[in-house]
Motif scaffolding. Structure first.
Motif, PDB file in Angstrom:
ATOM      1  N   VAL A  37     116.437  -3.114 141.949  1.00  0.00           N
ATOM      2  CA  VAL A  37     116.442  -4.552 141.739  1.00  0.00           C
ATOM      3  C   VAL A  37     117.402  -5.215 142.723  1.00  0.00           C
ATOM      4  O   VAL A  37     118.547  -4.782 142.849  1.00  0.00           O
ATOM      5  CB  VAL A  37     116.887  -4.881 140.295  1.00  0.00           C
ATOM      6  CG1 VAL A  37     116.833  -6.377 140.038  1.00  0.00           C
ATOM      7  CG2 VAL A  37     116.018  -4.141 139.300  1.00  0.00           C
ATOM      8  N   SER A  43     122.495  -8.083 139.021  1.00  0.00           N
ATOM      9  CA  SER A  43     121.214  -8.511 138.453  1.00  0.00           C
ATOM     10  C   SER A  43     121.179  -8.249 136.949  1.00  0.00           C
ATOM     11  O   SER A  43     120.353  -8.793 136.234  1.00  0.00           O
ATOM     12  CB  SER A  43     120.058  -7.797 139.144  1.00  0.00           C
ATOM     13  OG  SER A  43     120.062  -6.433 138.809  1.00  0.00           O
ATOM     14  N   LEU A  44     122.079  -7.400 136.473  1.00  0.00           N
ATOM     15  CA  LEU A  44     122.151  -7.116 135.037  1.00  0.00           C
ATOM     16  C   LEU A  44     123.284  -7.886 134.374  1.00  0.00           C
ATOM     17  O   LEU A  44     123.541  -7.722 133.190  1.00  0.00           O
ATOM     18  CB  LEU A  44     122.351  -5.618 134.800  1.00  0.00           C
ATOM     19  CG  LEU A  44     121.309  -4.691 135.410  1.00  0.00           C
ATOM     20  CD1 LEU A  44     121.632  -3.247 135.088  1.00  0.00           C
ATOM     21  CD2 LEU A  44     119.921  -5.044 134.905  1.00  0.00           C
ATOM     22  N   PHE A  60     121.329 -12.579 138.084  1.00  0.00           N
ATOM     23  CA  PHE A  60     120.020 -12.426 138.700  1.00  0.00           C
ATOM     24  C   PHE A  60     119.716 -13.628 139.603  1.00  0.00           C
ATOM     25  O   PHE A  60     119.195 -13.472 140.715  1.00  0.00           O
ATOM     26  CB  PHE A  60     118.953 -12.289 137.608  1.00  0.00           C
ATOM     27  CG  PHE A  60     117.582 -11.998 138.139  1.00  0.00           C
ATOM     28  CD1 PHE A  60     117.206 -10.705 138.458  1.00  0.00           C
ATOM     29  CD2 PHE A  60     116.672 -13.027 138.319  1.00  0.00           C
ATOM     30  CE1 PHE A  60     115.942 -10.439 138.953  1.00  0.00           C
ATOM     31  CE2 PHE A  60     115.404 -12.762 138.811  1.00  0.00           C
ATOM     32  CZ  PHE A  60     115.042 -11.468 139.125  1.00  0.00           C
ATOM     33  N   THR A 135     122.378  -7.287 128.541  1.00  0.00           N
ATOM     34  CA  THR A 135     121.575  -8.482 128.774  1.00  0.00           C
ATOM     35  C   THR A 135     120.082  -8.165 128.692  1.00  0.00           C
ATOM     36  O   THR A 135     119.285  -9.045 128.426  1.00  0.00           O
ATOM     37  CB  THR A 135     121.888  -9.114 130.147  1.00  0.00           C
ATOM     38  OG1 THR A 135     121.780  -8.110 131.137  1.00  0.00           O
ATOM     39  CG2 THR A 135     123.285  -9.681 130.186  1.00  0.00           C
ATOM     40  N   CYS A 136     119.711  -6.897 128.920  1.00  0.00           N
ATOM     41  CA  CYS A 136     118.298  -6.534 128.796  1.00  0.00           C
ATOM     42  C   CYS A 136     117.917  -6.274 127.336  1.00  0.00           C
ATOM     43  O   CYS A 136     116.813  -6.599 126.916  1.00  0.00           O
ATOM     44  CB  CYS A 136     117.978  -5.250 129.564  1.00  0.00           C
ATOM     45  SG  CYS A 136     118.452  -5.288 131.278  1.00  0.00           S
TER      46      CYS A 136
ATOM     47  N   TRP B  31     114.261 -14.011 129.455  1.00  0.00           N
ATOM     48  CA  TRP B  31     115.696 -13.945 129.751  1.00  0.00           C
ATOM     49  C   TRP B  31     116.094 -12.654 130.461  1.00  0.00           C
ATOM     50  O   TRP B  31     117.263 -12.437 130.762  1.00  0.00           O
ATOM     51  CB  TRP B  31     116.513 -14.089 128.458  1.00  0.00           C
ATOM     52  CG  TRP B  31     115.935 -13.323 127.303  1.00  0.00           C
ATOM     53  CD1 TRP B  31     115.146 -13.829 126.320  1.00  0.00           C
ATOM     54  CD2 TRP B  31     116.046 -11.921 127.023  1.00  0.00           C
ATOM     55  NE1 TRP B  31     114.763 -12.842 125.453  1.00  0.00           N
ATOM     56  CE2 TRP B  31     115.305 -11.664 125.854  1.00  0.00           C
ATOM     57  CE3 TRP B  31     116.692 -10.858 127.654  1.00  0.00           C
ATOM     58  CZ2 TRP B  31     115.198 -10.391 125.298  1.00  0.00           C
ATOM     59  CZ3 TRP B  31     116.588  -9.585 127.093  1.00  0.00           C
ATOM     60  CH2 TRP B  31     115.848  -9.376 125.935  1.00  0.00           C
ATOM     61  N   CYS B  32     115.152 -11.781 130.708  1.00  0.00           N
ATOM     62  CA  CYS B  32     115.475 -10.439 131.220  1.00  0.00           C
ATOM     63  C   CYS B  32     115.278 -10.395 132.731  1.00  0.00           C
ATOM     64  O   CYS B  32     114.150 -10.468 133.224  1.00  0.00           O
ATOM     65  CB  CYS B  32     114.611  -9.424 130.482  1.00  0.00           C
ATOM     66  SG  CYS B  32     114.288  -7.896 131.343  1.00  0.00           S
ATOM     67  N   GLY B  33     116.381 -10.318 133.482  1.00  0.00           N
ATOM     68  CA  GLY B  33     116.329 -10.323 134.945  1.00  0.00           C
ATOM     69  C   GLY B  33     115.437  -9.241 135.531  1.00  0.00           C
ATOM     70  O   GLY B  33     114.527  -9.533 136.312  1.00  0.00           O
ATOM     71  N   ARG B  36     111.824  -9.849 135.544  1.00  0.00           N
ATOM     72  CA  ARG B  36     111.316 -10.771 136.566  1.00  0.00           C
ATOM     73  C   ARG B  36     111.099 -10.051 137.889  1.00  0.00           C
ATOM     74  O   ARG B  36     110.362 -10.535 138.747  1.00  0.00           O
ATOM     75  CB  ARG B  36     112.296 -11.940 136.729  1.00  0.00           C
ATOM     76  CG  ARG B  36     112.228 -12.891 135.524  1.00  0.00           C
ATOM     77  CD  ARG B  36     113.517 -13.651 135.295  1.00  0.00           C
ATOM     78  NE  ARG B  36     113.816 -14.603 136.345  1.00  0.00           N
ATOM     79  CZ  ARG B  36     114.951 -15.319 136.379  1.00  0.00           C
ATOM     80  NH1 ARG B  36     115.861 -15.168 135.431  1.00  0.00           N
ATOM     81  NH2 ARG B  36     115.170 -16.162 137.350  1.00  0.00           N
TER      82      ARG B  36
END
Lengths: 308, 108
Positions: A37, A43-44, A60, A135-136, B31-33, B36
């Motif tokens: 990524v 990004s996380l 991100f 965050t995921c 909301w999940c980078g 995307r």
């Protein structure tokens, strides 16, 4: 067929993106190789609020903005994983899982990957309650009790994020105080959902199909216990992604590449910047600064060593 | 033009479990980078495997039942269904080359 560039940058985190911006603006034909990524660790990251000039931005989104900016000046991005590097005829050849890339100069910005606990149950239950990215995954544990392992900035940041969903967040830390920055400590201690379990390590993650608990051991008393949680978020540091360069580039014992203040490795035309290098401050802004420095040095190296 | 279709809890049985073709389901949320980042790769795969594999997306915020039924605890997660059964699973972001290998294996 190998692809020819002036500069190849390996890794698309803040260091690589900044290097890409500077190299492209120096009008060097530049490729950025990214295996996962864009943004890497950021990004996380839910929110970044210590990048000067930007009060608050999603990690991100910051990475995407850096990418757009660099690409607008001609940076080319390839989604491939670098697997090897060798010198040939005064240039560098970067081998990947797809094409080979030939470059006059290479900048290693491969970043760092999170450490795993290495305990039973961890690998089997990854994605089933074991997570390295709050965050995921935090939203899947609404009104549940969860554990966060670690005591640094990442652990506090992600613990605070997780507390928006979870009913209770246990922070399991092997020492009796946090390593996190003061501001994050203050927020964590002030959060009524966060509970701290000191001097304690996770020895096993329990559950068949999904996480049902974590086995803990107090490192002072030796006492064992089971914490009934539905998720274990693990933030216990990082290791540099330099295994593929072992034996080629001088490294310290931790696998960090040794560079001078111009990000030079000592091998002609080979630079390293950001979290892969020794003594990195491991911040978005310092990594970006490293990347810019490396690109300026690489541009100068090409001017001095190749006829243009 | 094959573009991954958004599928809801109510449509899941018809669109995925009863589909004639193998189906790749992309579990994601806004909301999940990393989700995307996966989306454009899944779109490319949908073009390349047009006619061979069906591609759909499930928003886990709006379609909790399906996410719970398949034990989704992390996104992005990709599940490949064949004959109504999940036959392959990919948790987290993976490069396109790796996703192609998973699809090829599931198709063979």
């Amino acid at each position: 067929m190998a692809l020819e560039y002036d500069i190849v940058i390996v890794g698309g985190g803040p260091a690589g993106l900044a290097a890409g911006l500077y190299a492209a603006r120096a009008r060097r034909r530049t490729a950025l190789l990214e295996k996962g990524v864009i943004g890497g660790q950021i990004s996380l990251t839910e929110t970044i609020e210590n990048y000067p000039g930007i009060e608050s931005i999603g990690g991100f989104d910051l990475a995407q903005a850096m990418l757009r900016q660099a690409e607008s000046y001609g940076l080319e991005t390839h989604y491939v994983a670098a697997t090897g590097l060798e010198q040939a005829d005064g240039k560098w050849v970067v081998r990947t899982d797809e094409e080979e890339f030939v470059a006059k100069a290479v900048i290693i910005t491969a970043g760092a990957d999170y450490n795993r606990l290495g305990v039973p149950g961890e690998e089997r239950l990854t994605g089933r309650g074991v997570s390295y990215c709050a965050t995921c995954d935090a939203a899947f544990f609404k009104d549940e009790e969860v554990a966060v392992v670690g005591g640094g900035d990442a652990a506090m940041d992600e613990g605070l994020f997780t507390s928006r969903y979870a009913s209770k967040v246990y922070v399991v830390h092997r020492r009796d105080q946090l390593r996190a920055s003061r501001i994050l400590q203050e927020r964590a201690f002030a959060n009524p959902k966060m509970h701290f379990i000191w001097n304690t390590v996770v020895t096993e993650i329990l559950g068949e199909e999904a996480v049902e608990g974590a086995r803990l051991r107090n490192v002072v008393t030796g006492e064992e216990s089971v914490l009934p949680v539905k998720a274990v978020f693990i933030f216990i540091g990082h290791h540099p992604n330099t295994d593929w360069l072992r034996g080629l580039v001088p490294m310290d014992n931790g696998g960090h590449i040794v560079v001078n203040e111009w990000m030079e490795t000592g091998l002609p035309g080979l630079f390293a910047a950001g979290d892969v290098r020794r003594n990195a401050a491991r911040q978005v802004v310092s990594s970006a600064g490293d990347g810019a420095t490396a690109a300026i040095a690489a541009d100068r190296y090409i001017s001095e060593h190749f006829r243009e | 033009m094959a573009k991954p279709k958004d599928v809801t809890d109510a449509e899941f049985e018809q669109e995925v479990l009863k589909a004639d073709l193998p189906v790749l389901v992309d579990f994601w949320a806004p909301w999940c980078g990393p989700c995307r980042m996966v989306a454009p790769i899944v779109e490319e795969l949908a073009q390349e495997y047009d006619g061979k594999v069906k591609f759909v997306k499930v928003n886990t915020d709006d379609n909790v039942d399906t996410a719970v039924r398949y034990g989704i605890r992390s996104i992005p997660t990709l599940l490949v269904f064949k004959g109504g059964e999940p036959v392959a699973q990919v948790i987290g972001f993976r490069p396109k080359s790796e996703l192609k290998k998973v699809l090829e294996k599931a198709l063979s």
